[in-house]
Design a protein around this motif. Structure first.
Motif, PDB file in Angstrom:
ATOM      1  N   SER A 104      33.425  25.161  22.813  1.00  0.00           N
ATOM      2  CA  SER A 104      33.988  23.664  22.502  1.00  0.00           C
ATOM      3  C   SER A 104      33.443  22.848  21.714  1.00  0.00           C
ATOM      4  O   SER A 104      34.002  21.771  21.327  1.00  0.00           O
ATOM      5  CB  SER A 104      33.901  23.059  24.002  1.00  0.00           C
ATOM      6  OG  SER A 104      32.699  22.623  24.319  1.00  0.00           O
ATOM      7  N   ILE A 105      32.324  23.485  20.992  1.00  0.00           N
ATOM      8  CA  ILE A 105      31.789  22.806  19.976  1.00  0.00           C
ATOM      9  C   ILE A 105      31.118  21.379  20.455  1.00  0.00           C
ATOM     10  O   ILE A 105      30.868  20.631  19.857  1.00  0.00           O
ATOM     11  CB  ILE A 105      32.641  22.250  18.875  1.00  0.00           C
ATOM     12  CG1 ILE A 105      33.358  23.409  18.490  1.00  0.00           C
ATOM     13  CG2 ILE A 105      31.772  21.830  17.719  1.00  0.00           C
ATOM     14  CD1 ILE A 105      32.691  24.781  18.047  1.00  0.00           C
ATOM     15  N   ALA A 106      30.659  21.504  21.656  1.00  0.00           N
ATOM     16  CA  ALA A 106      29.649  20.532  22.249  1.00  0.00           C
ATOM     17  C   ALA A 106      28.323  20.809  21.747  1.00  0.00           C
ATOM     18  O   ALA A 106      27.838  21.603  21.634  1.00  0.00           O
ATOM     19  CB  ALA A 106      29.679  20.457  23.789  1.00  0.00           C
ATOM     20  N   HIS A 107      27.615  19.631  21.184  1.00  0.00           N
ATOM     21  CA  HIS A 107      26.477  19.798  20.711  1.00  0.00           C
ATOM     22  C   HIS A 107      25.333  19.857  21.526  1.00  0.00           C
ATOM     23  O   HIS A 107      24.407  19.145  21.902  1.00  0.00           O
ATOM     24  CB  HIS A 107      26.028  18.682  19.573  1.00  0.00           C
ATOM     25  CG  HIS A 107      27.281  18.719  18.477  1.00  0.00           C
ATOM     26  ND1 HIS A 107      27.412  19.837  17.897  1.00  0.00           N
ATOM     27  CD2 HIS A 107      27.936  17.804  18.229  1.00  0.00           C
ATOM     28  CE1 HIS A 107      28.416  19.485  16.864  1.00  0.00           C
ATOM     29  NE2 HIS A 107      28.746  18.447  17.105  1.00  0.00           N
ATOM     30  N   ILE A 108      25.255  20.689  22.579  1.00  0.00           N
ATOM     31  CA  ILE A 108      24.427  20.646  23.717  1.00  0.00           C
ATOM     32  C   ILE A 108      23.019  21.031  23.322  1.00  0.00           C
ATOM     33  O   ILE A 108      21.869  20.313  23.796  1.00  0.00           O
ATOM     34  CB  ILE A 108      24.674  22.195  24.825  1.00  0.00           C
ATOM     35  CG1 ILE A 108      26.071  21.743  25.147  1.00  0.00           C
ATOM     36  CG2 ILE A 108      23.688  21.761  26.010  1.00  0.00           C
ATOM     37  CD1 ILE A 108      26.583  23.121  26.006  1.00  0.00           C
ATOM     38  N   GLY A 109      22.611  21.620  22.228  1.00  0.00           N
ATOM     39  CA  GLY A 109      21.341  22.105  21.720  1.00  0.00           C
ATOM     40  C   GLY A 109      20.469  20.575  21.456  1.00  0.00           C
ATOM     41  O   GLY A 109      19.418  20.293  21.796  1.00  0.00           O
ATOM     42  N   THR A 110      21.253  19.697  20.749  1.00  0.00           N
ATOM     43  CA  THR A 110      20.479  18.357  20.155  1.00  0.00           C
ATOM     44  C   THR A 110      20.333  17.755  21.250  1.00  0.00           C
ATOM     45  O   THR A 110      19.049  16.962  21.456  1.00  0.00           O
ATOM     46  CB  THR A 110      21.708  17.705  19.298  1.00  0.00           C
ATOM     47  OG1 THR A 110      21.766  18.313  17.949  1.00  0.00           O
ATOM     48  CG2 THR A 110      21.346  16.184  19.382  1.00  0.00           C
ATOM     49  N   ILE A 111      20.988  17.677  22.294  1.00  0.00           N
ATOM     50  CA  ILE A 111      20.726  16.894  23.513  1.00  0.00           C
ATOM     51  C   ILE A 111      19.643  17.318  24.429  1.00  0.00           C
ATOM     52  O   ILE A 111      18.454  16.659  24.746  1.00  0.00           O
ATOM     53  CB  ILE A 111      22.038  16.540  24.338  1.00  0.00           C
ATOM     54  CG1 ILE A 111      23.332  16.162  23.703  1.00  0.00           C
ATOM     55  CG2 ILE A 111      21.616  15.664  25.650  1.00  0.00           C
ATOM     56  CD1 ILE A 111      23.069  14.988  22.872  1.00  0.00           C
ATOM     57  N   VAL A 112      19.522  18.531  24.501  1.00  0.00           N
ATOM     58  CA  VAL A 112      18.601  19.305  25.505  1.00  0.00           C
ATOM     59  C   VAL A 112      17.198  19.199  24.551  1.00  0.00           C
ATOM     60  O   VAL A 112      16.234  19.014  25.330  1.00  0.00           O
ATOM     61  CB  VAL A 112      18.783  20.542  26.027  1.00  0.00           C
ATOM     62  CG1 VAL A 112      20.019  20.621  26.670  1.00  0.00           C
ATOM     63  CG2 VAL A 112      19.189  21.678  25.146  1.00  0.00           C
ATOM     64  N   SER A 113      17.400  19.467  23.441  1.00  0.00           N
ATOM     65  CA  SER A 113      16.052  19.021  22.646  1.00  0.00           C
ATOM     66  C   SER A 113      15.464  17.910  22.370  1.00  0.00           C
ATOM     67  O   SER A 113      14.248  17.739  22.669  1.00  0.00           O
ATOM     68  CB  SER A 113      16.326  19.730  21.100  1.00  0.00           C
ATOM     69  OG  SER A 113      16.861  21.097  21.128  1.00  0.00           O
TER      70      SER A 113
END
Length: 459
Positions: A104-113
């Motif tokens: 879905s192109i959600a930027h999960i990596g930025t948030i968890v990082s």
């Protein structure tokens, strides 16, 4: 395989699954991808640090002040957990160069990082625990957003509605919440986020959403830690999150926990800037041009047939700023043909004004009948570019998934190249780039994340 009980609210099922997963039981590739995501996030934040939107968020946070619990990357300042994570996440997202989830192109990596480093720094967490929290936070966000795809986007809601769960679970693990409190943190996160897709696609609201999701997730975990309770059925009950955002295949959210990991299968590291749905098509354009030794002045037509056409997410040619360029498929294709690929420099206004690229953009047209999608996840699939030459020659290439994606395998050498190219933009002292990269590569063996956090905050 674990089968969820229908009697338990979904928030509690997810909390139980998360807390039943030991850090040392996670596969090595999941931990490696967490490190790659962290490196990518920091590289993107370095590029985004000086962007006006990121600067405004940083100035607001510093003016508010508060308990100095976690560091601001590249700044030297310190703020409360939620404020620090908000600022750091916004900087990463501002440059349109942070990694994406290919469903879905959600930027999960930025948030968890950003959340993992902030909370891990304050809590004195080990590197392994920080990376494990990232994997598990990514998993919960990914499972929920997979159900929401594509209904969430069709209703106009941005990916921050799902990335907040990555923030909440990552923070909750590092705060050592028990199952009841983590379940309530998830429930509170479900009613905390916001973000409209149209704003993210056309303005700097994208990075504003990222900051909000990181901050809201931490605040939900902190509230639950103190005993604040939400509605545990908020995900699945009528008029709850899944109903409101068009959730599908809901039974899959809590099915087969641990049989695969979303950070392995669906994480994609951006190896070029801009909207991830365009990357595979840009690769196809460059490959077609390369194979035909294409000279731009001899091009008659460029026909794009891409999965992203099913989302009506193509953008307009002739961008004039970073936001426009990041969302313009004609620009991606034209620049890739003219310059043998799309790169970090294409976010500069000089490249946007290049007359060769401008002329090629006017020759881009779209397949009126693109092939049907194999599933409901359009962003997992790539595109075909066919270049028609004035002399009648035709050159075509197809790319199914971009480099740097789980589907193709992620190479550390590509991640390192991105880091070495972008991280120096943060303006840290000489030697910081190599030291930070080494600290990330060895983070799973570090007794705490304090050393990495210290490297990131020195001016």
């Amino acid at each position: 395989m674990q089968s969820p009980s229908l009697a338990r609210p979904l928030a509690r099922q997810l909390a139980d699954f998360v807390l039943s997963t030991r850090a040392d039981a996670l596969p090595a590739l999941a931990i490696e991808h967490a490190k790659m995501s962290l490196a990518s996030t920091l590289a993107s934040a370095s590029m985004g640090y000086g962007i006006e939107s990121a600067r405004i968020i940083r100035e607001i946070g510093l003016a508010d002040g508060g308990v100095p619990a976690a560091g601001l990357w590249f700044d030297g300042g310190r703020l409360p957990l939620a404020g620090a994570a908000r600022i750091n996440a916004a900087a990463s997202d501002a440059a349109a160069s942070d990694d994406s989830d290919m469903r879905s192109i959600a930027h999960i990596g930025t948030i968890v990082s950003s959340v993992a480093l902030a909370v891990g720094e304050r809590e004195g967490a080990s590197g392994r625990d920080v990376l494990a929290a990232m994997v598990l936070g990514y998993e919960v966000a990914g499972r929920l957003d997979e159900s929401l795809t594509p209904g969430r986007m069709q209703r106009g809601f941005h990916g921050s509605w799902s990335t907040v769960f990555g923030a909440c679970v990552t923070a909750g693990l590092l705060l050592r919440l028990d199952a009841p409190r983590l379940a309530h943190a998830i429930a509170l996160a479900a009613t905390s986020a916001s973000g409209m897709a149209i704003a993210a696609d056309t303005s700097c609201a994208r990075e504003y959403h990222a900051g909000q999701a990181a901050s809201a997730g931490i605040r939900a975990a902190l509230a639950a830690q103190r005993g604040f309770e939400g509605e545990l059925g908020v995900l699945e009950q009528p008029r709850g999150l899944l109903d409101a955002l068009g959730g599908q295949a809901r039974e899959d959210i809590a099915r087969d926990w641990g049989e695969s990991w979303d950070i392995v299968t669906d994480l994609a590291i951006k190896l070029m800037p801009g909207a991830h749905p365009f990357h595979a098509t840009a690769e196809a354009a460059a490959e077609a041009a390369r194979a035909g030794a294409v000279r731009p002045e001899n091009v008659a037509r460029i026909v794009v047939s891409a999965a992203v056409q099913w989302t009506n997410f193509k953008g307009e040619p002739h961008p004039r700023n970073l936001v426009d360029a990041a969302h313009s498929l004609p620009y991606f294709v034209a620049a890739s043909i003219a310059d043998d690929g799309f790169g970090w420099h294409h976010m500069d206004v000089a490249s946007m004004a290049d007359p060769v690229i401008a002329t090629l953009q006017d020759k881009v047209e779209f397949d009126p009948d693109p092939p049907p999608l194999p599933d409901r996840f359009p962003h997992r699939h790539g595109g075909t570019v066919t270049i028609h030459m004035r002399d009648g020659a035709v050159h075509s290439a197809t790319c199914r998934a971009p480099r740097g994606s789980g589907a193709r395998g992620i190479d550390w050498r590509d991640v390192e190249a991105k880091f070495l190219r972008l991280f120096p933009l943060a303006g840290l002292p000489a030697g910081a780039t190599g030291a930070c990269l080494e600290a990330i590569a060895n983070l799973d063996r570090a007794g705490s994340v304090g050393a990495l956090a210290g490297l990131l905050s020195r001016r």
